[in-house]
Design a protein around this motif. Structure first.
Motif: not given
Length: 197
Positions: A9, A179-182, A184-185, A188
């Protein structure tokens, strides 16, 4: 520490080398393991450049190729003896939780924390004893490559969810970056954790 997966990924870039809160995930996991055990951890990895990730740490390749997470656990117990196994993409696992899992091995062959995951436990944030080696090989021989597929053949202890909660929210403690979304999360979550301290 289990550093598996092809990181497909991320275009092949190893997940543990990404930074969360200004520190590589790898270094975060190393710190927690070292605080929990008092010893430098070993990296279970097959990547050709794994020795360069942390030159101060020993790298051990899988004893059986292409067996996924279960192969990493097998390698840990066969090459290291009783071991804490933590996936290298879990940036928020605290040392206290790992120490509690290790203590459960005094009366069990495997110790896992309860969580809200589909399995109900976290096999890649767990402690495993030597008896798990033959049980894992037997599971693989019968075609069961699940990370919990060998549990029926060993004594399993669970760190109860209410005890896990002493260390934080299980959704954060066992959060893994796939993932890239993970990623970013995770940033945060890291900011949120830092601001609450």
């Amino acid at each position: 520490m289990v550093a598996g997966g092809a990181a497909s990924r991320y275009g092949g870039r190893p997940k543990g080398l990404f930074e969360v809160g200004g520190r590589r995930i790898l270094d975060r996991v190393v710190e927690s393991l070292q605080l929990a055990t008092g010893e430098p951890p070993t990296i279970i990895a097959n990547a050709s450049d794994a020795a360069a990730w942390r030159p101060d740490l020993r790298v051990v390749p899988d004893v059986l190729p292409d067996q996924g997470s279960l192969g990493g656990i097998l390698t840990a117990v066969e090459r290291l003896g009783p071991a804490l196994c933590v996936a290298w993409d879990m940036p928020f696992v605290p040392a206290g939780l790992l120490a509690a899992l290790a203590a459960l091995l005094e009366e069990a062959d495997a110790a896992l924390p309860e969580s809200d995951s589909r399995r109900g436990v976290e096999p890649l944030c767990a402690a495993y004893g030597a008896a798990c080696g033959p049980a894992i090989r037997a599971a693989l021989a019968r075609g069961d490559g699940r990370a919990i597929g060998f549990h029926g053949d060993v004594r399993v202890a669970r760190l109860r969810r209410e005890d896990v909660l002493q260390y934080g929210d299980p959704d954060v403690l066992f959060f893994n970056v796939n993932t890239a979304d993970d990623l970013a999360r995770a940033e945060r979550l890291c900011r949120s954790l830092d601001s609450s301290r």
